[in-house]
Design a protein around this motif. Structure first.
Motif, PDB file in Angstrom:
ATOM      1  N   GLN A  98      66.569 -13.764  66.734  1.00 42.69           N
ATOM      2  CA  GLN A  98      66.919 -13.110  65.478  1.00 42.69           C
ATOM      3  C   GLN A  98      65.688 -12.551  64.792  1.00 42.69           C
ATOM      4  OE1 GLN A  98      66.455 -14.989  62.113  1.00 42.69           O
ATOM      5  NE2 GLN A  98      66.739 -12.955  61.250  1.00 42.69           N
ATOM      6  N   ALA A  99      64.564 -13.273  64.855  1.00 42.11           N
ATOM      7  CA  ALA A  99      63.323 -12.786  64.256  1.00 42.11           C
ATOM      8  C   ALA A  99      62.856 -11.507  64.955  1.00 42.11           C
ATOM      9  CB  ALA A  99      62.248 -13.862  64.340  1.00 42.11           C
ATOM     10  N   LEU A 100      62.948 -11.482  66.289  1.00 44.99           N
ATOM     11  CA  LEU A 100      62.560 -10.276  67.026  1.00 44.99           C
ATOM     12  C   LEU A 100      63.495  -9.112  66.701  1.00 44.99           C
ATOM     13  CD1 LEU A 100      61.738 -11.889  70.492  1.00 44.99           C
ATOM     14  CD2 LEU A 100      60.108 -10.774  68.966  1.00 44.99           C
ATOM     15  N   GLU A 101      64.783  -9.389  66.573  1.00 43.69           N
ATOM     16  CA  GLU A 101      65.733  -8.333  66.217  1.00 43.69           C
ATOM     17  C   GLU A 101      65.415  -7.757  64.843  1.00 43.69           C
ATOM     18  OE1 GLU A 101      69.611  -9.932  66.433  1.00 43.69           O
ATOM     19  OE2 GLU A 101      69.671 -10.032  68.625  1.00 43.69           O
ATOM     20  N   ASP A 102      65.140  -8.633  63.887  1.00 41.42           N
ATOM     21  CA  ASP A 102      64.841  -8.157  62.536  1.00 41.42           C
ATOM     22  C   ASP A 102      63.584  -7.297  62.516  1.00 41.42           C
ATOM     23  OD1 ASP A 102      67.058  -9.418  61.635  1.00 41.42           O
ATOM     24  OD2 ASP A 102      66.020 -10.994  60.507  1.00 41.42           O
ATOM     25  N   LEU A 103      62.559  -7.702  63.264  1.00 43.49           N
ATOM     26  CA  LEU A 103      61.330  -6.900  63.331  1.00 43.49           C
ATOM     27  C   LEU A 103      61.603  -5.558  64.000  1.00 43.49           C
ATOM     28  CD1 LEU A 103      58.672  -9.614  64.275  1.00 43.49           C
ATOM     29  CD2 LEU A 103      59.072  -8.575  62.044  1.00 43.49           C
ATOM     30  N   ASP A 104      62.481  -5.552  64.992  1.00 41.22           N
ATOM     31  CA  ASP A 104      62.842  -4.292  65.637  1.00 41.22           C
ATOM     32  C   ASP A 104      63.583  -3.388  64.667  1.00 41.22           C
ATOM     33  OD1 ASP A 104      63.090  -2.485  67.804  1.00 41.22           O
ATOM     34  OD2 ASP A 104      65.123  -3.195  68.179  1.00 41.22           O
ATOM     35  N   TYR A 105      64.497  -3.956  63.877  1.00 36.90           N
ATOM     36  CA  TYR A 105      65.216  -3.173  62.871  1.00 36.90           C
ATOM     37  C   TYR A 105      64.249  -2.543  61.868  1.00 36.90           C
ATOM     38  CZ  TYR A 105      69.529  -5.510  64.398  1.00 36.90           C
ATOM     39  OH  TYR A 105      70.589  -5.972  65.118  1.00 36.90           O
ATOM     40  N   LEU A 106      63.175  -3.261  61.546  1.00 36.05           N
ATOM     41  CA  LEU A 106      62.198  -2.780  60.568  1.00 36.05           C
ATOM     42  C   LEU A 106      61.179  -1.821  61.181  1.00 36.05           C
ATOM     43  CD1 LEU A 106      61.562  -6.157  58.720  1.00 36.05           C
ATOM     44  CD2 LEU A 106      62.791  -4.185  57.821  1.00 36.05           C
ATOM     45  N   ALA A 108      59.006  -2.487  63.353  1.00 34.04           N
ATOM     46  CA  ALA A 108      57.716  -3.153  63.524  1.00 34.04           C
ATOM     47  C   ALA A 108      57.346  -3.299  64.991  1.00 34.04           C
ATOM     48  CB  ALA A 108      57.739  -4.531  62.861  1.00 34.04           C
ATOM     49  N   LEU A 109      58.294  -3.062  65.906  1.00 34.95           N
ATOM     50  CA  LEU A 109      58.053  -3.193  67.335  1.00 34.95           C
ATOM     51  C   LEU A 109      58.288  -1.861  68.032  1.00 34.95           C
ATOM     52  CD1 LEU A 109      59.934  -6.565  68.041  1.00 34.95           C
ATOM     53  CD2 LEU A 109      57.529  -6.245  67.409  1.00 34.95           C
ATOM     54  N   ASP A 110      57.527  -1.634  69.094  1.00 39.44           N
ATOM     55  CA  ASP A 110      57.743  -0.425  69.894  1.00 39.44           C
ATOM     56  C   ASP A 110      58.727  -0.724  71.018  1.00 39.44           C
ATOM     57  OD1 ASP A 110      56.311  -1.839  71.808  1.00 39.44           O
ATOM     58  OD2 ASP A 110      54.446  -0.742  71.470  1.00 39.44           O
ATOM     59  N   ASP A 111      58.904   0.244  71.909  1.00 42.32           N
ATOM     60  CA  ASP A 111      59.889   0.076  72.984  1.00 42.32           C
ATOM     61  C   ASP A 111      59.515  -1.038  73.954  1.00 42.32           C
ATOM     62  OD1 ASP A 111      61.343   2.119  71.879  1.00 42.32           O
ATOM     63  OD2 ASP A 111      60.500   3.669  73.195  1.00 42.32           O
ATOM     64  N   SER A 116      54.259  -1.984  66.619  1.00 47.80           N
ATOM     65  CA  SER A 116      54.062  -0.561  66.371  1.00 47.80           C
ATOM     66  C   SER A 116      52.993  -0.384  65.302  1.00 47.80           C
ATOM     67  CB  SER A 116      55.379   0.067  65.921  1.00 47.80           C
ATOM     68  OG  SER A 116      55.785  -0.505  64.683  1.00 47.80           O
ATOM     69  N   GLU A 117      52.703   0.864  64.966  1.00 51.50           N
ATOM     70  CA  GLU A 117      51.734   1.105  63.894  1.00 51.50           C
ATOM     71  C   GLU A 117      52.228   0.525  62.575  1.00 51.50           C
ATOM     72  OE1 GLU A 117      50.717   5.192  63.595  1.00 51.50           O
ATOM     73  OE2 GLU A 117      49.965   5.370  65.646  1.00 51.50           O
TER      74      GLU A 117
END
Length: 368
Positions: A98-106, A108-111, A116-117
């Motif tokens: 869930q933490a990784l999903e939330d960061l992806d939604y924001l 904050a993560l690249d592909d 990410s920047e």
């Protein structure tokens, strides 16, 4: 027994639960009472409960809290594989996911799952990830000065003091001049600015039923956030609080970070259906919408800061938002549709994962 706040990753909300204290906590309480003062510490539970019904130590925070900020920091330390990280107490796999999903939604993560920047900048800010994303978005909307204040006030302890039942009306009367028509987030700016204008006077806080320690901490946090923003060379816009465009931009910046924390009044009486699950909540008694006189109808859509499942199920720090702001959001989770749909959809099509929600304002919301 103790009342604990435990994060539930499945619904992205805290829950207040009653759990037995640990033996270590019981021993610490005994030492605190019997340390220097004469007398006895009487435990109002049997010895068998102490020996068999209590855990040796309290549960560590890593298994009970939202891990989004921790995962963001671990990513910044190049610990990309959460499965290989050697936690002393391993959190539940669903909490890490869930933490990784939330960061992806924001964003904050690249592909590849690396920062990410935007994620790198977020990791520089000592804030919860949604609040850090909102502060970064404020650079685009020219409302950094105001978001710094909101971030500091939300990070510090709650600024409102709970009055005794006999003084509730007096507290509401003193607070009304500080309320903002646009909601609780902007009310926090009013309170902070008034505190600064009164030279950080503790007596003024006491008169207005505000917590001086919380406001002093907010001043410190805001100064630290401003220093970080200047160090990483993010633009800090001049203050423009008060005009309508600025209020709208503040809400657009907040939505950039808190787009999953939106609720809709399903029946016009203040029963808010939360976006990410089927819980119904109410505005907190300290909300500016409930303290106004005369009291107006509750807003149809609100963006809120936190929600805790408890005996009263309140959403805290809520501000009215309009669906057209979602349509302007760059996040893929909000797609504007011009079609008019029946109000009956509000009663039948609830938010669930991987589902589509329709409402009479012509808004479609995708939750992944």
């Amino acid at each position: 027994m103790q009342l604990k706040t435990v994060y539930n990753p499945q619904i992205r909300a805290d829950s207040q639960v009653l759990r037995p204290i640990s033996r270590q906590q019981a021993d610490m309480r005994t030492q605190r009472v019997n340390g220097d003062l004469p007398g006895l510490c009487l435990r109002l539970y049997p010895q068998a409960l102490y020996e068999e019904g209590m855990a040796e130590a309290r549960s560590p925070g890593v298994v009970e809290e939202n891990l989004s900020h921790l995962v963001l920091l671990l990513k910044r330390l190049d610990i990309a594989d959460m499965g290989q990280c050697k936690f002393l107490d391993r959190p539940a796999p669903e909490a890490l996911m869930q933490a990784l999903e939330d960061l992806d939604y924001l964003a904050a993560l690249d592909d590849d799952g690396n920062l990410s920047e935007v994620g790198i900048i977020m990791s520089e800010l000592p804030l919860e990830p949604p609040l850090a994303k909102a502060l970064i978005a404020a650079c685009e909307f020219d409302c950094v000065n105001e978001l710094l204040t909101i971030a500091a006030m939300l990070t510090a302890s709650p600024c409102f003091v709970t009055p005794t039942p006999q003084r509730e009306e007096a507290a509401a009367t003193h607070r009304r001049p500080l309320l903002h028509n646009e909601g609780d987030h902007l009310t926090l700016i009013n309170i902070y600015n008034a505190y600064i204008q009164h030279n950080e006077d503790d007596a003024w806080c006491t008169t207005n039923f505000l917590n001086p320690a919380a406001l002093r901490l907010a001043v410190v946090i805001r100064a630290e956030l401003l220093e970080v923003m200047q160090r990483i060379e993010l633009p800090v816009s001049p203050p423009s609080f008060g005009c309508q465009d600025n209020c709208t931009n503040i809400k657009r910046a907040l939505i950039s970070g808190f787009f999953l924390k939106v609720a809709h009044d399903v029946d016009g009486s203040g029963n808010y259906l939360l976006l990410t699950h089927r819980h119904v909540a109410h505005l907190h008694p300290f909300s500016s919408y409930l303290c106004r006189r005369p009291r107006l109808n509750p807003p149809s859509w609100v963006l809120y800061h936190e929600f805790t499942i408890s005996h009263d199920n309140c959403i805290c720090t809520a501000s009215e938002v309009h669906p057209h702001i979602f349509g302007k959001s760059e996040d893929i989770y909000f797609v504007h549709d011009t079609s008019n749909l029946s109000n009956n959809c509000l009663q039948t099509d609830y938010f669930t994962c991987n589902s589509l929600y329709h409402n009479s304002n012509g808004l479609e919301v995708y939750i992944h």
